[in-house]
Design a protein around this motif. Sequence first.
Motif, mmCIF file in Angstrom:
data_model
loop_
_atom_site.group_PDB
_atom_site.id
_atom_site.type_symbol
_atom_site.label_atom_id
_atom_site.label_comp_id
_atom_site.label_asym_id
_atom_site.label_seq_id
_atom_site.Cartn_x
_atom_site.Cartn_y
_atom_site.Cartn_z
ATOM 1 N N LEU A 137 -1.047 6.204 -0.894
ATOM 2 C CA LEU A 137 -0.029 5.912 0.115
ATOM 3 C C LEU A 137 0.780 7.151 0.505
ATOM 4 C CD1 LEU A 137 1.494 3.772 1.850
ATOM 5 C CD2 LEU A 137 3.075 3.518 -0.083
ATOM 6 N N ALA A 138 1.190 7.952 -0.476
ATOM 7 C CA ALA A 138 2.017 9.124 -0.149
ATOM 8 C C ALA A 138 1.254 10.062 0.785
ATOM 9 C CB ALA A 138 2.448 9.844 -1.430
ATOM 10 N N LEU B 45 6.683 8.972 -8.116
ATOM 11 C CA LEU B 45 6.435 8.965 -6.658
ATOM 12 C C LEU B 45 5.129 9.671 -6.304
ATOM 13 C CD1 LEU B 45 10.045 9.988 -5.473
ATOM 14 C CD2 LEU B 45 9.162 7.645 -5.751
ATOM 15 N N LYS B 46 4.113 9.491 -7.130
ATOM 16 C CA LYS B 46 2.835 10.190 -6.907
ATOM 17 C C LYS B 46 2.156 9.749 -5.624
ATOM 18 C CE LYS B 46 0.732 9.839 -11.132
ATOM 19 N NZ LYS B 46 -0.343 10.067 -12.104
ATOM 20 N N TYR C 21 3.797 -12.736 3.668
ATOM 21 C CA TYR C 21 3.772 -11.280 3.843
ATOM 22 C C TYR C 21 2.401 -10.732 3.454
ATOM 23 C CZ TYR C 21 8.899 -10.907 4.255
ATOM 24 O OH TYR C 21 10.206 -10.996 4.672
ATOM 25 N N GLY D 90 -0.560 1.823 -12.749
ATOM 26 C CA GLY D 90 -0.243 1.716 -11.332
ATOM 27 C C GLY D 90 1.196 2.060 -10.965
ATOM 28 N N SER E 259 12.066 1.657 5.651
ATOM 29 C CA SER E 259 11.352 0.556 4.981
ATOM 30 C C SER E 259 12.313 -0.566 4.628
ATOM 31 C CB SER E 259 10.668 1.074 3.715
ATOM 32 O OG SER E 259 9.734 2.078 4.036
ATOM 33 N N ARG F 72 -1.176 -1.958 3.357
ATOM 34 C CA ARG F 72 -1.006 -0.603 2.812
ATOM 35 C C ARG F 72 -2.248 -0.101 2.080
ATOM 36 N NH1 ARG F 72 3.780 -3.040 1.305
ATOM 37 N NH2 ARG F 72 3.173 -2.908 -0.891
ATOM 38 N N ILE G 270 11.251 -2.766 -1.436
ATOM 39 C CA ILE G 270 11.076 -3.878 -0.486
ATOM 40 C C ILE G 270 11.408 -5.203 -1.169
ATOM 41 C CG2 ILE G 270 9.386 -5.167 0.897
ATOM 42 C CD1 ILE G 270 8.021 -2.456 1.498
ATOM 43 N N ARG H 83 -3.944 2.066 -2.580
ATOM 44 C CA ARG H 83 -2.511 2.331 -2.379
ATOM 45 C C ARG H 83 -2.008 3.494 -3.242
ATOM 46 N NH1 ARG H 83 0.037 -3.690 -2.211
ATOM 47 N NH2 ARG H 83 -1.984 -4.671 -1.862
ATOM 48 N N ASP H 84 -2.855 3.978 -4.153
ATOM 49 C CA ASP H 84 -2.513 5.214 -4.863
ATOM 50 C C ASP H 84 -2.505 6.397 -3.890
ATOM 51 O OD1 ASP H 84 -5.288 4.382 -4.883
ATOM 52 O OD2 ASP H 84 -5.727 6.266 -5.923
ATOM 53 N N LEU I 295 7.993 1.817 -3.565
ATOM 54 C CA LEU I 295 8.165 1.148 -2.269
ATOM 55 C C LEU I 295 8.167 -0.373 -2.431
ATOM 56 C CD1 LEU I 295 8.400 1.264 0.817
ATOM 57 C CD2 LEU I 295 5.897 1.342 0.925
ATOM 58 N N ALA J 20 10.030 -13.851 -1.030
ATOM 59 C CA ALA J 20 8.715 -13.377 -1.452
ATOM 60 C C ALA J 20 8.871 -12.099 -2.262
ATOM 61 C CB ALA J 20 7.843 -13.123 -0.230
ATOM 62 N N PHE K 279 3.134 5.569 -8.956
ATOM 63 C CA PHE K 279 2.857 5.900 -7.556
ATOM 64 C C PHE K 279 4.019 5.540 -6.628
ATOM 65 C CE2 PHE K 279 -1.180 5.785 -9.682
ATOM 66 C CZ PHE K 279 -1.824 6.903 -9.149
ATOM 67 N N LEU K 280 4.088 6.245 -5.507
ATOM 68 C CA LEU K 280 5.073 5.911 -4.475
ATOM 69 C C LEU K 280 4.991 4.433 -4.126
ATOM 70 C CD1 LEU K 280 7.180 6.798 -2.336
ATOM 71 C CD2 LEU K 280 5.264 7.224 -0.779
ATOM 72 N N GLU K 281 3.760 3.898 -4.083
ATOM 73 C CA GLU K 281 3.560 2.477 -3.773
ATOM 74 C C GLU K 281 4.448 1.582 -4.648
ATOM 75 O OE1 GLU K 281 2.086 0.472 -1.711
ATOM 76 O OE2 GLU K 281 1.789 -1.383 -2.860
ATOM 77 N N VAL L 241 4.524 -1.121 7.197
ATOM 78 C CA VAL L 241 4.851 -1.284 5.774
ATOM 79 C C VAL L 241 4.348 -2.625 5.227
ATOM 80 C CG1 VAL L 241 6.679 0.416 5.445
ATOM 81 C CG2 VAL L 241 7.262 -1.780 6.444
ATOM 82 N N PHE L 242 4.246 -3.625 6.083
ATOM 83 C CA PHE L 242 3.616 -4.898 5.699
ATOM 84 C C PHE L 242 3.373 -5.723 6.944
ATOM 85 C CE2 PHE L 242 8.218 -5.136 4.743
ATOM 86 C CZ PHE L 242 8.612 -5.985 5.746
ATOM 87 N N LEU M 44 -5.050 -0.838 -7.497
ATOM 88 C CA LEU M 44 -4.163 -0.553 -6.356
ATOM 89 C C LEU M 44 -4.927 -0.571 -5.030
ATOM 90 C CD1 LEU M 44 -1.864 2.335 -7.690
ATOM 91 C CD2 LEU M 44 -1.489 -0.126 -7.794
ATOM 92 N N LEU N 97 1.116 8.509 4.288
ATOM 93 C CA LEU N 97 2.388 8.604 5.001
ATOM 94 C C LEU N 97 2.629 10.024 5.497
ATOM 95 C CD1 LEU N 97 4.586 6.314 2.729
ATOM 96 C CD2 LEU N 97 3.845 5.817 5.076
#
Lengths: 277, 277
Positions: free
Chosen positions: A265-266, B276-277, A160, B126, A137, A165, B138, A262-263, B134, B65, B129-131, A184-185, A259, A269
């Motif tokens: 996301l794990a 990292l949920k 972006y 929020g 990433s 996601r 980024i 995006r909650d 990440l 950004a 989370f892993l989001e 990732v984006f 979110l 992935l």
Amino acid sequence: MDGMTSPTTQQAALAARYGAATPPAGPWNATIAGMVEHRSVRGYRPDPLPPGTLETLVAAAQSAATSSNLQTWSVVEVADSAARAVMTEVAGNQQHILECPLFLVFLADVGRNERMGIAEGKPLEGTPFLEAFLVASIDAALAAQNAVVAAESLGLSTVYIGALRNDTQRVAATLGLPPGTAGVFGLCVGYPKAGAEGEVKPRLPQSTILHRGRYDASGETAARAAYDAEMSAFSQRNEMAADTWTARVIARNGTIKALRGRDMLAAALRALGFPLK
Amino acid sequence: MDGMTSPTTQQAALAARYGAATPPAGPWNATIAGMVEHRSVRGYRPDPLPPGTLETLVAAAQSAATSSNLQTWSVVEVADSAARAVMTEVAGNQQHILECPLFLVFLADVGRNERMGIAEGKPLEGTPFLEAFLVASIDAALAAQNAVVAAESLGLSTVYIGALRNDTQRVAATLGLPPGTAGVFGLCVGYPKAGAEGEVKPRLPQSTILHRGRYDASGETAARAAYDAEMSAFSQRNEMAADTWTARVIARNGTIKALRGRDMLAAALRALGFPLK
């Protein structure tokens, strides 16, 4: 690098970025001015880009540092209108994804090196870890930011699209991604529509972001109050609701619902081949 | 942006980056040339940077950004020699961390916004989370890459230090990081020692990285064979072992031991306040 930028321009660029909290003026040149004057653009003319633009942006992107030269990223150019429509829908109906002449999806890509390891009879033990996904990433982000700086230096605009996601698995299915890869984006590139360029958006003062020696949060509440006032005025000037930054962060991260998927996301992935161990 | 770059220079810069797989020449300028000519430098003179350089690099970094303007990153300047020694040790004894006049550690920082939510009586749902991690990573990477481009445009050299993740908790303790922050990588900035600049490192051909419409892995094995030959020759010219790229990737990611502690990254981040949920 140039010496052609006047002190006035530098001062004005820094003032636009920081408002009342403008830092002292240091070294400066046209490349830096271009970065400091960045704004994300959310409306594009359909005009095509000059021939070879994509290859130049990719050359800039590939020239960014990559962890241990692993090069664990890729990029997909999405031109097909049905695929663009999917991306637009995933991203909460952002019409600039349909409008822009060039739309890219940057991938975290450990799959390529995994395929290599298997082909060489040496399956890579290191790739199932969170570290591998993070490296991929970060590789993708460094590459993309070089592409953005290159595009803007050519008079193009960008934005972006992190909202891809919202549904990482649907993006992967649409782009035919193999295991060990995930978008990732996204990134829109093109010429701004009239009025779409907007003002440079102020940021938090440097005192909040830059720490000397050790992390120091002592001034952040006062700095946030000043920045809230800057952002409220910026928002009003740009015909948005006159929200403070504080209110916007709470709106964006306050609830799980905000979110927009995006909650998950794990889980997404893991389904795409990143165990995140 | 300039128009002063000759076609010869452009061709030479692309050839250095891609070897025999040089892509067609597209639009070009001095900013892009600067990026394409990037090399990571691992030896620095002690010469100090011009006054205001750090503030200029941070202004460029903050102008990148940032997802939803959340600004979930920070940067720590590490000047203290004891702290530099810890960073050097964590990173497997990379002496350039001690040598360089400016050493920065870029942080994924969701802690600042978490403190804000608590202060406002609205704890952010929020951020666990892993989001959120990440996005923060980024954000940090986009910011850092702008700082790198700015530094190099000023005639400075840089190298990222991902090896700080060998012991993310020790880095955090040394820099006094609050919960919800973690160093994602370091960055050396300075003037290269004689001989330390080296050649531009070739990358995989664009055909391997750039996909049109859908991901296409069909050419990657042939492209890798050609790239292995490029990298083997590059390594020999630069007085390293004449390893292929394939051999280096397998050495770096083939075993858990080669991760040098980064297989524990997820656990370290959880201990630092990223669930990292």
